[in-house]
Design a protein around this motif. Structure first.
Motif, mmCIF file in Angstrom:
data_model
loop_
_atom_site.group_PDB
_atom_site.id
_atom_site.type_symbol
_atom_site.label_atom_id
_atom_site.label_comp_id
_atom_site.label_asym_id
_atom_site.label_seq_id
_atom_site.Cartn_x
_atom_site.Cartn_y
_atom_site.Cartn_z
ATOM 1 N N GLN A 40 -7.738 7.004 26.931
ATOM 2 C CA GLN A 40 -6.372 6.990 27.462
ATOM 3 C C GLN A 40 -6.300 6.233 28.784
ATOM 4 O O GLN A 40 -5.392 5.416 28.996
ATOM 5 C CB GLN A 40 -5.892 8.430 27.671
ATOM 6 C CG GLN A 40 -4.462 8.551 28.169
ATOM 7 C CD GLN A 40 -3.456 8.210 27.092
ATOM 8 O OE1 GLN A 40 -3.395 8.858 26.074
ATOM 9 N NE2 GLN A 40 -2.650 7.176 27.323
ATOM 10 N N SER A 41 -7.254 6.458 29.683
ATOM 11 C CA SER A 41 -7.220 5.786 30.987
ATOM 12 C C SER A 41 -7.389 4.284 30.856
ATOM 13 O O SER A 41 -6.768 3.514 31.600
ATOM 14 C CB SER A 41 -8.314 6.351 31.902
ATOM 15 O OG SER A 41 -8.058 7.707 32.205
ATOM 16 N N THR A 42 -8.220 3.837 29.924
ATOM 17 C CA THR A 42 -8.410 2.402 29.712
ATOM 18 C C THR A 42 -7.126 1.768 29.208
ATOM 19 O O THR A 42 -6.725 0.684 29.657
ATOM 20 C CB THR A 42 -9.556 2.151 28.726
ATOM 21 O OG1 THR A 42 -10.746 2.796 29.200
ATOM 22 C CG2 THR A 42 -9.823 0.663 28.560
ATOM 23 N N VAL A 43 -6.477 2.423 28.278
ATOM 24 C CA VAL A 43 -5.188 1.941 27.775
ATOM 25 C C VAL A 43 -4.176 1.857 28.913
ATOM 26 O O VAL A 43 -3.457 0.856 29.054
ATOM 27 C CB VAL A 43 -4.663 2.857 26.653
ATOM 28 C CG1 VAL A 43 -3.228 2.498 26.268
ATOM 29 C CG2 VAL A 43 -5.567 2.768 25.422
ATOM 30 N N ASP A 44 -4.125 2.876 29.739
ATOM 31 C CA ASP A 44 -3.175 2.898 30.854
ATOM 32 C C ASP A 44 -3.427 1.743 31.822
ATOM 33 O O ASP A 44 -2.490 1.101 32.308
ATOM 34 C CB ASP A 44 -3.270 4.232 31.602
ATOM 35 C CG ASP A 44 -2.810 5.419 30.764
ATOM 36 O OD1 ASP A 44 -2.124 5.202 29.744
ATOM 37 O OD2 ASP A 44 -3.158 6.559 31.132
ATOM 38 N N VAL A 45 -4.699 1.456 32.097
ATOM 39 C CA VAL A 45 -5.042 0.362 33.015
ATOM 40 C C VAL A 45 -4.649 -0.983 32.426
ATOM 41 O O VAL A 45 -4.095 -1.851 33.118
ATOM 42 C CB VAL A 45 -6.551 0.397 33.340
ATOM 43 C CG1 VAL A 45 -6.993 -0.894 34.018
ATOM 44 C CG2 VAL A 45 -6.877 1.593 34.226
ATOM 45 N N LEU A 46 -4.933 -1.190 31.147
ATOM 46 C CA LEU A 46 -4.577 -2.455 30.505
ATOM 47 C C LEU A 46 -3.061 -2.661 30.514
ATOM 48 O O LEU A 46 -2.578 -3.767 30.761
ATOM 49 C CB LEU A 46 -5.119 -2.493 29.080
ATOM 50 C CG LEU A 46 -6.643 -2.623 28.975
ATOM 51 C CD1 LEU A 46 -7.102 -2.379 27.541
ATOM 52 C CD2 LEU A 46 -7.108 -3.994 29.458
ATOM 53 N N ARG A 47 -2.323 -1.618 30.261
ATOM 54 C CA ARG A 47 -0.859 -1.731 30.319
ATOM 55 C C ARG A 47 -0.408 -2.077 31.733
ATOM 56 O O ARG A 47 0.435 -2.964 31.930
ATOM 57 C CB ARG A 47 -0.219 -0.410 29.891
ATOM 58 C CG ARG A 47 -0.269 -0.118 28.397
ATOM 59 C CD ARG A 47 0.252 1.264 28.122
ATOM 60 N NE ARG A 47 0.274 1.576 26.696
ATOM 61 C CZ ARG A 47 0.241 2.805 26.204
ATOM 62 N NH1 ARG A 47 0.192 3.858 27.029
ATOM 63 N NH2 ARG A 47 0.262 3.000 24.896
ATOM 64 N N ALA A 48 -0.966 -1.387 32.725
ATOM 65 C CA ALA A 48 -0.521 -1.572 34.104
ATOM 66 C C ALA A 48 -0.813 -2.980 34.622
ATOM 67 O O ALA A 48 -0.092 -3.478 35.484
ATOM 68 C CB ALA A 48 -1.194 -0.536 35.005
#
Length: 388
Positions: free
Chosen positions: A50-58
Protein backbone atom coordinates in the motif's frame (compact mmCIF):
# COMPACT_ATOMS: atom_id res chain seq x y z
CA UNK A 1 29.67 17.22 -15.27
CA UNK A 2 28.44 18.02 -11.77
CA UNK A 3 25.14 17.28 -10.08
CA UNK A 4 23.78 17.28 -6.56
CA UNK A 5 23.05 13.54 -6.32
CA UNK A 6 24.71 10.93 -8.51
CA UNK A 7 22.56 7.80 -8.72
CA UNK A 8 24.14 4.54 -9.88
CA UNK A 9 21.51 2.16 -11.24
CA UNK A 10 18.38 2.79 -13.29
CA UNK A 11 16.15 0.18 -11.73
CA UNK A 12 13.04 1.02 -9.71
CA UNK A 13 14.91 2.37 -6.67
CA UNK A 14 17.23 4.65 -8.66
CA UNK A 15 14.43 5.90 -10.88
CA UNK A 16 12.05 6.50 -7.98
CA UNK A 17 14.74 8.38 -6.06
CA UNK A 18 15.41 10.58 -9.10
CA UNK A 19 11.70 11.30 -9.40
CA UNK A 20 11.32 12.18 -5.72
CA UNK A 21 14.37 14.43 -5.85
CA UNK A 22 13.05 16.15 -8.98
CA UNK A 23 9.78 16.89 -7.18
CA UNK A 24 11.81 18.37 -4.30
CA UNK A 25 13.86 20.57 -6.65
CA UNK A 26 17.10 18.62 -6.17
CA UNK A 27 19.19 17.84 -9.25
CA UNK A 28 20.38 14.31 -9.99
CA UNK A 29 21.91 12.18 -12.73
CA UNK A 30 21.06 8.47 -13.13
CA UNK A 31 23.71 6.18 -14.63
CA UNK A 32 22.46 2.78 -15.86
CA UNK A 33 24.87 0.33 -17.46
CA UNK A 34 22.20 -1.55 -19.45
CA UNK A 35 20.21 -0.26 -22.42
CA UNK A 36 16.65 0.97 -22.02
CA UNK A 37 15.04 -2.08 -23.63
CA UNK A 38 16.81 -4.43 -21.22
CA UNK A 39 15.81 -2.42 -18.15
CA UNK A 40 12.17 -2.23 -19.25
CA UNK A 41 11.97 -5.98 -19.85
CA UNK A 42 13.80 -7.20 -16.74
CA UNK A 43 11.33 -9.44 -14.87
CA UNK A 44 11.36 -9.08 -11.12
CA UNK A 45 8.73 -8.34 -8.47
CA UNK A 46 5.04 -7.89 -9.02
CA UNK A 47 3.43 -7.11 -5.63
CA UNK A 48 3.27 -3.50 -4.44
CA UNK A 49 2.55 -2.67 -0.82
CA UNK A 50 0.00 0.00 0.00
CA UNK A 51 2.76 2.49 0.88
CA UNK A 52 4.58 1.87 -2.40
CA UNK A 53 1.39 2.48 -4.35
CA UNK A 54 0.77 5.68 -2.38
CA UNK A 55 4.30 6.95 -3.12
CA UNK A 56 4.02 6.22 -6.84
CA UNK A 57 0.71 8.07 -7.00
CA UNK A 58 2.07 11.04 -5.05
CA UNK A 59 5.06 11.45 -7.38
CA UNK A 60 2.92 11.37 -10.53
CA UNK A 61 3.54 7.74 -11.52
CA UNK A 62 0.13 6.36 -10.65
CA UNK A 63 -1.95 6.85 -13.81
CA UNK A 64 -1.29 3.51 -15.49
CA UNK A 65 -0.90 1.78 -12.13
CA UNK A 66 -4.46 2.79 -11.20
CA UNK A 67 -5.81 1.83 -14.62
CA UNK A 68 -4.07 -1.54 -15.01
CA UNK A 69 -2.97 -2.65 -11.53
CA UNK A 70 -4.90 -5.50 -9.92
CA UNK A 71 -5.91 -4.63 -6.35
CA UNK A 72 -5.88 -7.68 -4.08
CA UNK A 73 -7.64 -7.81 -0.75
CA UNK A 74 -6.06 -11.05 0.44
CA UNK A 75 -4.11 -14.22 -0.23
CA UNK A 76 -5.00 -17.88 0.16
CA UNK A 77 -2.88 -20.29 2.19
CA UNK A 78 -3.20 -23.93 1.13
CA UNK A 79 -1.98 -26.76 3.35
CA UNK A 80 -3.06 -30.22 4.47
CA UNK A 81 -5.55 -30.45 1.61
CA UNK A 82 -7.48 -27.28 2.41
CA UNK A 83 -7.37 -23.54 1.87
CA UNK A 84 -7.67 -20.50 4.14
CA UNK A 85 -8.05 -16.91 2.96
CA UNK A 86 -6.36 -13.99 4.77
CA UNK A 87 -8.55 -10.87 4.44
CA UNK A 88 -6.18 -7.90 4.35
CA UNK A 89 -8.53 -4.89 4.67
CA UNK A 90 -10.45 -6.47 7.54
CA UNK A 91 -7.22 -7.08 9.46
CA UNK A 92 -5.26 -3.91 8.63
CA UNK A 93 -7.82 -1.12 8.69
CA UNK A 94 -8.28 -1.12 4.92
CA UNK A 95 -4.73 -1.69 3.62
CA UNK A 96 -4.26 -3.96 0.59
CA UNK A 97 -1.70 -4.81 -2.10
CA UNK A 98 -1.62 -4.27 -5.86
CA UNK A 99 -0.32 -6.61 -8.55
CA UNK A 100 1.63 -4.43 -10.99
CA UNK A 101 4.85 -5.77 -12.45
CA UNK A 102 8.20 -4.11 -11.77
CA UNK A 103 8.67 -3.85 -15.52
CA UNK A 104 5.64 -1.55 -15.68
CA UNK A 105 6.79 0.55 -12.72
CA UNK A 106 10.13 1.02 -14.46
CA UNK A 107 8.50 1.99 -17.77
CA UNK A 108 6.35 4.59 -16.02
CA UNK A 109 9.29 6.11 -14.13
CA UNK A 110 11.52 6.18 -17.21
CA UNK A 111 8.83 7.97 -19.20
CA UNK A 112 8.46 10.60 -16.46
CA UNK A 113 12.21 11.05 -16.12
CA UNK A 114 12.61 11.50 -19.86
CA UNK A 115 9.77 13.99 -20.01
CA UNK A 116 10.29 16.05 -16.85
CA UNK A 117 13.40 14.99 -14.97
CA UNK A 118 17.17 15.31 -14.95
CA UNK A 119 19.58 13.25 -17.09
CA UNK A 120 19.03 9.48 -17.28
CA UNK A 121 21.93 7.85 -19.13
CA UNK A 122 21.61 4.28 -20.41
CA UNK A 123 24.64 2.21 -21.36
CA UNK A 124 26.69 4.24 -18.88
CA UNK A 125 29.18 1.80 -17.36
CA UNK A 126 30.39 2.99 -13.95
CA UNK A 127 33.96 1.93 -13.20
CA UNK A 128 34.58 3.45 -9.79
CA UNK A 129 33.38 5.77 -7.07
CA UNK A 130 36.10 7.85 -5.43
CA UNK A 131 36.31 10.26 -2.52
CA UNK A 132 33.20 9.19 -0.60
CA UNK A 133 34.76 10.77 2.51
CA UNK A 134 35.36 14.07 0.71
CA UNK A 135 32.96 16.96 0.04
CA UNK A 136 32.73 16.17 -3.68
CA UNK A 137 32.89 12.45 -4.54
CA UNK A 138 33.59 11.41 -8.13
CA UNK A 139 31.91 8.76 -10.25
CA UNK A 140 34.00 7.55 -13.19
CA UNK A 141 32.07 5.97 -16.05
CA UNK A 142 32.04 5.31 -19.80
CA UNK A 143 29.22 6.59 -22.01
CA UNK A 144 29.01 6.66 -25.81
CA UNK A 145 32.58 5.38 -26.00
CA UNK A 146 34.00 8.22 -23.89
CA UNK A 147 35.54 8.11 -20.43
CA UNK A 148 33.67 10.61 -18.27
CA UNK A 149 33.47 11.86 -14.69
CA UNK A 150 30.51 12.96 -12.63
CA UNK A 151 31.16 14.97 -9.49
CA UNK A 152 28.35 15.30 -6.98
CA UNK A 153 27.48 16.21 -3.43
CA UNK A 154 26.25 12.71 -2.67
CA UNK A 155 26.37 9.28 -4.35
CA UNK A 156 23.58 6.71 -4.07
CA UNK A 157 24.22 3.09 -5.01
CA UNK A 158 21.06 1.53 -6.44
CA UNK A 159 23.00 -0.96 -8.56
CA UNK A 160 22.44 -4.19 -6.65
CA UNK A 161 24.51 -6.56 -4.56
CA UNK A 162 27.18 -7.01 -7.25
CA UNK A 163 27.24 -3.35 -8.25
CA UNK A 164 30.14 -0.93 -8.28
CA UNK A 165 28.80 1.19 -5.39
CA UNK A 166 29.50 -1.54 -2.85
CA UNK A 167 33.16 -1.66 -3.94
CA UNK A 168 33.53 1.95 -2.79
CA UNK A 169 32.73 0.99 0.81
CA UNK A 170 35.93 1.40 2.84
CA UNK A 171 37.54 -1.89 3.89
CA UNK A 172 36.28 -3.04 7.26
CA UNK A 173 33.55 -0.40 7.42
CA UNK A 174 30.62 -2.73 6.74
CA UNK A 175 29.26 -5.99 8.09
CA UNK A 176 27.16 -8.22 5.86
CA UNK A 177 24.82 -10.79 7.40
CA UNK A 178 23.80 -13.56 5.00
CA UNK A 179 21.82 -16.78 4.78
CA UNK A 180 21.54 -19.05 1.73
CA UNK A 181 18.43 -21.20 1.64
CA UNK A 182 18.73 -24.85 0.57
CA UNK A 183 16.28 -24.56 -2.33
CA UNK A 184 15.35 -22.32 -5.25
CA UNK A 185 12.26 -21.27 -7.23
CA UNK A 186 11.49 -22.39 -10.75
CA UNK A 187 9.38 -19.55 -12.13
CA UNK A 188 7.34 -19.38 -15.30
CA UNK A 189 5.42 -16.70 -17.19
CA UNK A 190 2.56 -18.16 -19.17
CA UNK A 191 -0.03 -16.81 -21.57
CA UNK A 192 -2.81 -18.28 -19.49
CA UNK A 193 -5.65 -16.42 -17.79
CA UNK A 194 -5.47 -17.06 -14.02
CA UNK A 195 -8.56 -18.92 -12.82
CA UNK A 196 -7.98 -17.70 -9.25
CA UNK A 197 -8.68 -14.19 -7.95
CA UNK A 198 -5.80 -13.82 -5.48
CA UNK A 199 -2.35 -15.27 -4.86
CA UNK A 200 -2.18 -18.83 -3.55
CA UNK A 201 0.68 -19.88 -1.27
CA UNK A 202 0.81 -23.67 -0.96
CA UNK A 203 2.64 -25.97 1.45
CA UNK A 204 2.76 -29.56 0.22
CA UNK A 205 4.56 -32.84 0.77
CA UNK A 206 6.46 -32.19 -2.48
CA UNK A 207 7.48 -28.62 -1.71
CA UNK A 208 6.19 -25.09 -2.01
CA UNK A 209 4.15 -23.64 -4.88
CA UNK A 210 2.87 -20.14 -5.61
CA UNK A 211 0.16 -19.13 -8.05
CA UNK A 212 0.49 -15.45 -8.93
CA UNK A 213 -0.26 -13.29 -11.97
CA UNK A 214 0.94 -10.33 -13.98
CA UNK A 215 -2.36 -9.40 -15.65
CA UNK A 216 -5.80 -10.91 -16.33
CA UNK A 217 -4.21 -12.74 -19.30
CA UNK A 218 -0.77 -13.68 -17.92
CA UNK A 219 0.01 -16.08 -15.07
CA UNK A 220 3.18 -16.00 -12.98
CA UNK A 221 3.79 -19.30 -11.17
CA UNK A 222 6.55 -20.78 -9.04
CA UNK A 223 7.70 -24.18 -7.79
CA UNK A 224 10.24 -24.98 -5.11
CA UNK A 225 13.13 -26.89 -6.71
CA UNK A 226 16.63 -27.99 -5.58
CA UNK A 227 19.47 -25.50 -5.86
CA UNK A 228 21.28 -25.86 -9.16
CA UNK A 229 18.18 -26.94 -11.07
CA UNK A 230 18.37 -26.48 -14.85
CA UNK A 231 15.05 -25.00 -16.04
CA UNK A 232 15.45 -26.92 -19.31
CA UNK A 233 15.08 -30.14 -17.31
CA UNK A 234 11.45 -29.22 -16.62
CA UNK A 235 9.13 -29.59 -19.58
CA UNK A 236 6.10 -27.32 -19.70
CA UNK A 237 3.80 -30.27 -19.08
CA UNK A 238 5.80 -31.36 -16.06
CA UNK A 239 5.63 -27.85 -14.60
CA UNK A 240 1.86 -27.62 -15.04
CA UNK A 241 1.31 -31.12 -13.59
CA UNK A 242 3.46 -30.36 -10.55
CA UNK A 243 1.73 -27.03 -9.94
CA UNK A 244 -1.67 -28.70 -9.99
CA UNK A 245 -0.48 -31.37 -7.57
CA UNK A 246 1.10 -28.96 -5.07
CA UNK A 247 -1.66 -26.36 -5.19
CA UNK A 248 -4.23 -29.07 -4.51
CA UNK A 249 -7.16 -27.12 -5.92
CA UNK A 250 -10.42 -28.70 -7.03
CA UNK A 251 -10.16 -26.71 -10.28
CA UNK A 252 -6.91 -27.29 -12.25
CA UNK A 253 -4.96 -24.31 -13.52
CA UNK A 254 -5.70 -22.90 -16.95
CA UNK A 255 -2.75 -23.93 -19.12
CA UNK A 256 -1.16 -21.91 -21.89
CA UNK A 257 2.12 -21.28 -23.69
CA UNK A 258 5.08 -20.77 -21.33
CA UNK A 259 6.94 -17.66 -22.50
CA UNK A 260 9.67 -17.57 -19.86
CA UNK A 261 11.22 -20.12 -17.52
CA UNK A 262 14.01 -19.40 -15.01
CA UNK A 263 15.44 -20.51 -11.67
CA UNK A 264 15.73 -18.02 -8.83
CA UNK A 265 18.10 -18.74 -5.89
CA UNK A 266 16.74 -17.98 -2.43
CA UNK A 267 18.95 -15.97 -0.11
CA UNK A 268 18.89 -13.30 2.54
CA UNK A 269 21.46 -10.55 3.04
CA UNK A 270 21.78 -7.31 5.01
CA UNK A 271 24.75 -4.92 4.93
CA UNK A 272 25.22 -2.54 7.85
CA UNK A 273 25.48 0.39 7.88
CA UNK A 274 23.85 1.70 4.69
CA UNK A 275 25.84 4.96 4.66
CA UNK A 276 29.58 5.57 4.29
CA UNK A 277 30.53 9.25 4.22
CA UNK A 278 28.76 10.67 1.16
CA UNK A 279 27.83 7.25 -0.22
CA UNK A 280 24.40 5.77 0.49
CA UNK A 281 23.28 2.23 -0.40
CA UNK A 282 19.66 1.49 -1.26
CA UNK A 283 17.64 -1.53 -2.36
CA UNK A 284 19.52 -4.70 -3.31
CA UNK A 285 22.85 -2.92 -2.87
CA UNK A 286 22.12 -2.99 0.87
CA UNK A 287 19.77 -5.93 1.41
CA UNK A 288 18.23 -8.95 -0.29
CA UNK A 289 15.19 -10.93 0.81
CA UNK A 290 13.80 -14.22 -0.50
CA UNK A 291 10.74 -13.41 -2.64
CA UNK A 292 8.25 -15.34 -0.49
CA UNK A 293 7.25 -12.23 1.44
CA UNK A 294 7.06 -9.92 -1.63
CA UNK A 295 9.35 -7.39 0.04
CA UNK A 296 12.30 -6.69 -2.32
CA UNK A 297 10.91 -3.88 -4.47
CA UNK A 298 8.93 -2.46 -1.56
CA UNK A 299 11.98 -2.26 0.70
CA UNK A 300 13.89 -0.49 -2.07
CA UNK A 301 11.06 2.03 -2.44
CA UNK A 302 11.02 2.64 1.31
CA UNK A 303 14.79 3.24 1.34
CA UNK A 304 14.66 5.96 -1.30
CA UNK A 305 11.61 7.62 0.26
CA UNK A 306 13.57 7.95 3.51
CA UNK A 307 16.64 9.19 1.63
CA UNK A 308 14.73 11.68 -0.52
CA UNK A 309 13.11 13.17 2.58
CA UNK A 310 16.50 13.41 4.28
CA UNK A 311 18.11 15.12 1.29
CA UNK A 312 15.20 17.54 0.96
CA UNK A 313 15.57 18.37 4.66
CA UNK A 314 19.31 18.87 4.22
CA UNK A 315 18.91 21.39 1.39
CA UNK A 316 15.93 23.15 2.93
CA UNK A 317 17.40 23.61 6.42
CA UNK A 318 21.14 22.93 6.16
CA UNK A 319 20.77 20.17 8.76
CA UNK A 320 22.22 16.72 8.12
CA UNK A 321 20.27 15.18 11.00
CA UNK A 322 18.00 13.01 8.82
CA UNK A 323 20.88 11.97 6.56
CA UNK A 324 22.80 10.87 9.65
CA UNK A 325 19.78 8.78 10.71
CA UNK A 326 19.25 7.22 7.25
CA UNK A 327 20.90 3.88 7.93
CA UNK A 328 19.29 3.29 11.32
CA UNK A 329 15.88 4.39 10.05
CA UNK A 330 15.99 2.03 7.07
CA UNK A 331 17.51 -0.92 8.92
CA UNK A 332 14.66 -1.08 11.43
CA UNK A 333 12.28 -1.70 8.53
CA UNK A 334 14.75 -3.95 6.69
CA UNK A 335 15.17 -6.35 9.60
CA UNK A 336 11.40 -6.53 10.14
CA UNK A 337 10.95 -7.41 6.46
CA UNK A 338 13.81 -9.91 6.64
CA UNK A 339 12.15 -11.63 9.57
CA UNK A 340 8.77 -11.75 7.84
CA UNK A 341 10.33 -13.12 4.64
CA UNK A 342 12.23 -15.72 6.67
CA UNK A 343 9.01 -16.72 8.43
CA UNK A 344 7.09 -17.11 5.18
CA UNK A 345 9.95 -19.00 3.55
CA UNK A 346 10.66 -21.46 6.33
CA UNK A 347 6.98 -22.05 7.10
CA UNK A 348 5.98 -22.88 3.53
CA UNK A 349 9.06 -24.60 2.04
CA UNK A 350 10.35 -28.10 2.67
CA UNK A 351 14.02 -28.21 3.62
CA UNK A 352 15.75 -31.22 1.99
CA UNK A 353 16.98 -32.24 5.46
CA UNK A 354 13.63 -31.63 7.15
CA UNK A 355 12.35 -34.22 9.62
CA UNK A 356 8.69 -35.26 10.03
CA UNK A 357 8.74 -33.41 13.35
CA UNK A 358 9.67 -30.15 11.61
CA UNK A 359 6.93 -30.70 9.03
CA UNK A 360 4.40 -31.06 11.83
CA UNK A 361 5.66 -27.77 13.31
CA UNK A 362 5.05 -26.05 9.96
CA UNK A 363 1.52 -27.42 9.79
CA UNK A 364 0.89 -26.31 13.36
CA UNK A 365 1.95 -22.77 12.45
CA UNK A 366 -0.27 -22.75 9.37
CA UNK A 367 -3.18 -24.03 11.47
CA UNK A 368 -2.64 -21.15 13.87
CA UNK A 369 -2.77 -18.68 10.97
CA UNK A 370 -6.08 -20.23 9.93
CA UNK A 371 -7.63 -20.08 13.41
CA UNK A 372 -6.14 -17.09 15.26
CA UNK A 373 -7.20 -13.53 14.32
CA UNK A 374 -4.04 -12.25 16.03
CA UNK A 375 -1.76 -14.46 13.90
CA UNK A 376 -3.72 -13.53 10.78
CA UNK A 377 -3.41 -9.83 11.58
CA UNK A 378 0.36 -10.12 12.06
CA UNK A 379 0.74 -11.73 8.64
CA UNK A 380 -1.60 -9.25 6.96
CA UNK A 381 0.10 -6.20 8.49
CA UNK A 382 3.54 -7.34 7.36
CA UNK A 383 2.40 -8.46 3.91
CA UNK A 384 0.60 -5.19 3.15
CA UNK A 385 3.60 -3.28 4.46
CA UNK A 386 4.27 -1.18 7.50
CA UNK A 387 3.45 2.52 7.11
CA UNK A 388 6.40 4.69 6.06
Amino acid sequence: MHTTVGIIGGGPSGLLLARLLHRAGIASVVLERRDRAYVEQRQRAGILEQSTVDVLRACGAGKRLDAEGLVHDGVELRFAGRGHRIDFPALTGGRRVTVYAQTEVVKDLIALQRMEGDPLLFEAEVHSVEGVDDDRPVIRYTHEGQERTLTCDYVVGCDGFHGVARTAVPAGAATTYERAHPYAWLGILAEAAPNYDELIYAHSDRGFALASMRSPEVSRLYLQVPNGTDPAAWSDERVWDELDHRLGRAIPLVRGPVTQKSVLPMRSSVTEPMRFGRLFLAGDAAHIVPPTGAKGLNLAAADVVVLARALAHRYATGSGELLDAYSDTCLRRVWRAEHFSYFMTTTLHTDPAQSPFETRLQLSQLERLATSPHAEAELAENYCGLPL
